[in-house]
Design a protein around this motif. Structure first.
Motif, PDB file in Angstrom:
ATOM      1  N   ASN A  39       4.031  13.630  13.447  1.00  0.00           N
ATOM      2  CA  ASN A  39       4.615  12.311  13.265  1.00  0.00           C
ATOM      3  C   ASN A  39       6.091  12.462  12.876  1.00  0.00           C
ATOM      4  O   ASN A  39       6.440  13.274  12.017  1.00  0.00           O
ATOM      5  CB  ASN A  39       3.828  11.577  12.168  1.00  0.00           C
ATOM      6  N   LYS A  40       6.942  11.649  13.478  1.00  0.00           N
ATOM      7  CA  LYS A  40       8.383  11.775  13.241  1.00  0.00           C
ATOM      8  C   LYS A  40       8.778  11.444  11.805  1.00  0.00           C
ATOM      9  O   LYS A  40       9.627  12.121  11.218  1.00  0.00           O
ATOM     10  CB  LYS A  40       9.158  10.881  14.212  1.00  0.00           C
ATOM     11  N   LEU A  41       8.167  10.410  11.203  1.00  0.00           N
ATOM     12  CA  LEU A  41       8.537  10.069   9.831  1.00  0.00           C
ATOM     13  C   LEU A  41       7.992  11.095   8.848  1.00  0.00           C
ATOM     14  O   LEU A  41       8.650  11.419   7.860  1.00  0.00           O
ATOM     15  CB  LEU A  41       8.071   8.660   9.462  1.00  0.00           C
ATOM     16  N   VAL A  42       6.831  11.664   9.143  1.00  0.00           N
ATOM     17  CA  VAL A  42       6.291  12.733   8.289  1.00  0.00           C
ATOM     18  C   VAL A  42       7.227  13.935   8.332  1.00  0.00           C
ATOM     19  O   VAL A  42       7.518  14.540   7.296  1.00  0.00           O
ATOM     20  CB  VAL A  42       4.858  13.128   8.713  1.00  0.00           C
ATOM     21  N   SER A  47      11.226  17.353   5.711  1.00  0.00           N
ATOM     22  CA  SER A  47      12.604  17.885   5.684  1.00  0.00           C
ATOM     23  C   SER A  47      13.318  17.437   4.422  1.00  0.00           C
ATOM     24  O   SER A  47      14.037  18.225   3.788  1.00  0.00           O
ATOM     25  CB  SER A  47      13.383  17.420   6.917  1.00  0.00           C
ATOM     26  N   PHE A  48      13.120  16.187   4.046  1.00  0.00           N
ATOM     27  CA  PHE A  48      13.715  15.669   2.817  1.00  0.00           C
ATOM     28  C   PHE A  48      13.188  16.444   1.608  1.00  0.00           C
ATOM     29  O   PHE A  48      13.958  16.820   0.724  1.00  0.00           O
ATOM     30  CB  PHE A  48      13.403  14.175   2.688  1.00  0.00           C
ATOM     31  N   GLY A  49      11.900  16.721   1.590  1.00  0.00           N
ATOM     32  CA  GLY A  49      11.313  17.510   0.503  1.00  0.00           C
ATOM     33  C   GLY A  49      11.889  18.909   0.450  1.00  0.00           C
ATOM     34  O   GLY A  49      12.207  19.424  -0.632  1.00  0.00           O
ATOM     35  N   ARG A  50      12.037  19.542   1.624  1.00  0.00           N
ATOM     36  CA  ARG A  50      12.636  20.887   1.653  1.00  0.00           C
ATOM     37  C   ARG A  50      14.069  20.846   1.139  1.00  0.00           C
ATOM     38  O   ARG A  50      14.511  21.735   0.416  1.00  0.00           O
ATOM     39  CB  ARG A  50      12.590  21.465   3.064  1.00  0.00           C
ATOM     40  N   LEU A  51      14.793  19.805   1.508  1.00  0.00           N
ATOM     41  CA  LEU A  51      16.174  19.657   1.050  1.00  0.00           C
ATOM     42  C   LEU A  51      16.224  19.512  -0.470  1.00  0.00           C
ATOM     43  O   LEU A  51      16.960  20.216  -1.148  1.00  0.00           O
ATOM     44  CB  LEU A  51      16.822  18.443   1.714  1.00  0.00           C
ATOM     45  N   CYS A  52      15.439  18.596  -1.002  1.00  0.00           N
ATOM     46  CA  CYS A  52      15.493  18.285  -2.440  1.00  0.00           C
ATOM     47  C   CYS A  52      14.943  19.392  -3.321  1.00  0.00           C
ATOM     48  O   CYS A  52      15.373  19.541  -4.466  1.00  0.00           O
ATOM     49  CB  CYS A  52      14.712  17.002  -2.726  1.00  0.00           C
ATOM     50  N   PRO A  96      -2.563   7.698  11.448  1.00  0.00           N
ATOM     51  CA  PRO A  96      -3.347   8.729  10.754  1.00  0.00           C
ATOM     52  C   PRO A  96      -2.716   9.331   9.502  1.00  0.00           C
ATOM     53  O   PRO A  96      -3.418   9.627   8.556  1.00  0.00           O
ATOM     54  CB  PRO A  96      -3.540   9.801  11.832  1.00  0.00           C
ATOM     55  N   PHE A  97      -1.424   9.477   9.444  1.00  0.00           N
ATOM     56  CA  PHE A  97      -0.787  10.092   8.283  1.00  0.00           C
ATOM     57  C   PHE A  97      -0.645   9.136   7.093  1.00  0.00           C
ATOM     58  O   PHE A  97      -0.321   9.565   5.995  1.00  0.00           O
ATOM     59  CB  PHE A  97       0.591  10.637   8.651  1.00  0.00           C
ATOM     60  N   PHE A  98      -0.867   7.859   7.328  1.00  0.00           N
ATOM     61  CA  PHE A  98      -0.591   6.867   6.300  1.00  0.00           C
ATOM     62  C   PHE A  98      -1.788   5.963   5.983  1.00  0.00           C
ATOM     63  O   PHE A  98      -1.627   4.827   5.570  1.00  0.00           O
ATOM     64  CB  PHE A  98       0.627   6.014   6.710  1.00  0.00           C
ATOM     65  N   GLU A  99      -2.994   6.520   6.143  1.00  0.00           N
ATOM     66  CA  GLU A  99      -4.197   5.736   5.839  1.00  0.00           C
ATOM     67  C   GLU A  99      -4.236   5.294   4.385  1.00  0.00           C
ATOM     68  O   GLU A  99      -4.832   4.280   4.051  1.00  0.00           O
ATOM     69  CB  GLU A  99      -5.477   6.529   6.127  1.00  0.00           C
ATOM     70  N   ALA A 120       8.499   5.191  -1.887  1.00  0.00           N
ATOM     71  CA  ALA A 120       7.711   6.007  -2.819  1.00  0.00           C
ATOM     72  C   ALA A 120       7.279   7.318  -2.173  1.00  0.00           C
ATOM     73  O   ALA A 120       7.269   8.362  -2.835  1.00  0.00           O
ATOM     74  CB  ALA A 120       6.488   5.224  -3.307  1.00  0.00           C
ATOM     75  N   LYS A 121       6.946   7.294  -0.899  1.00  0.00           N
ATOM     76  CA  LYS A 121       6.555   8.524  -0.193  1.00  0.00           C
ATOM     77  C   LYS A 121       7.721   9.516  -0.168  1.00  0.00           C
ATOM     78  O   LYS A 121       7.534  10.699  -0.429  1.00  0.00           O
ATOM     79  CB  LYS A 121       6.111   8.220   1.233  1.00  0.00           C
ATOM     80  N   PHE A 122       8.917   9.026   0.163  1.00  0.00           N
ATOM     81  CA  PHE A 122      10.081   9.913   0.191  1.00  0.00           C
ATOM     82  C   PHE A 122      10.387  10.436  -1.208  1.00  0.00           C
ATOM     83  O   PHE A 122      10.575  11.638  -1.402  1.00  0.00           O
ATOM     84  CB  PHE A 122      11.311   9.198   0.772  1.00  0.00           C
TER      85      PHE A 122
END
Length: 169
Positions: A39-42, A47-52, A96-99, A120-122
């Motif tokens: 999924n593109k947003l996942v 990537s944001f998590g790896r950055l932070c 599927p990723f956001f049930e 909140a997810k980000f």
């Protein structure tokens, strides 16, 4: 290709004291052509998590930054206009990723609830959450007035940070 690009960028983080990360909200139900399971947003969240959370971000002290203080991270959640329209048609919990969206009795097809969920997810990707401040802006880059307002707010953050750095030294 995206991960290789991310590694190239993260290798240069020590040269900067601010990172602006852009993610498209409207991609919550989209997948990559080359990997139909991703999924593109996942991918953006990861990537944001790896950055932070990566070691390079902690070296982002450069150019007058107070030793030990984290650099600025600005998260632009873009394509809010497309997200507003899409969330009316495609329930977030149907992806599927956001049930888990439906687990907290959030209203389906609701722009504001969906927006808060994805914020909140980000922000949940930052470990530990209190380790750094992330400035979140929801934008529509094609709306020049809205985008200019957000760029001015980002400019204010950077100026304020520069003034604080200047006064400390």
């Amino acid at each position: 290709e995206g991960r290789l690009h991310f590694r190239r960028i993260s290798a240069r983080l020590a040269e900067y004291d601010t990172v602006i990360f852009v993610a498209a909200l409207s991609e919550y139900d989209q997948y990559f052509d080359e990997d139909s399971t991703m999924n593109k947003l996942v991918e953006s969240m990861e990537s944001f998590g790896r950055l932070c959370n990566g070691p390079d971000i902690n070296n982002m002290l450069g150019r007058g930054r107070i030793a030990g203080e984290p650099g600025n991270i600005i998260l632009l959640l873009n394509k809010s206009d497309l997200f507003r329209a899409k969330v009316q048609r495609t329930a977030i919990s149907s992806v599927p990723f956001f049930e888990d969206y439906a687990h907290d009795d959030r209203p389906e097809n609701d722009y504001d609830a969906g927006l808060e969920y994805f914020k909140a997810k980000f922000l949940g990707m930052v470990e530990p959450p209190e380790s750094r401040e992330v400035h979140v802006h929801v934008v529509c880059a094609t709306d020049s007035l809205d985008f200019r307002r957000h760029l001015n707010a980002i400019g204010d953050i950077l100026v304020e940070r520069s003034i604080i750095d200047f006064l400390v030294f």
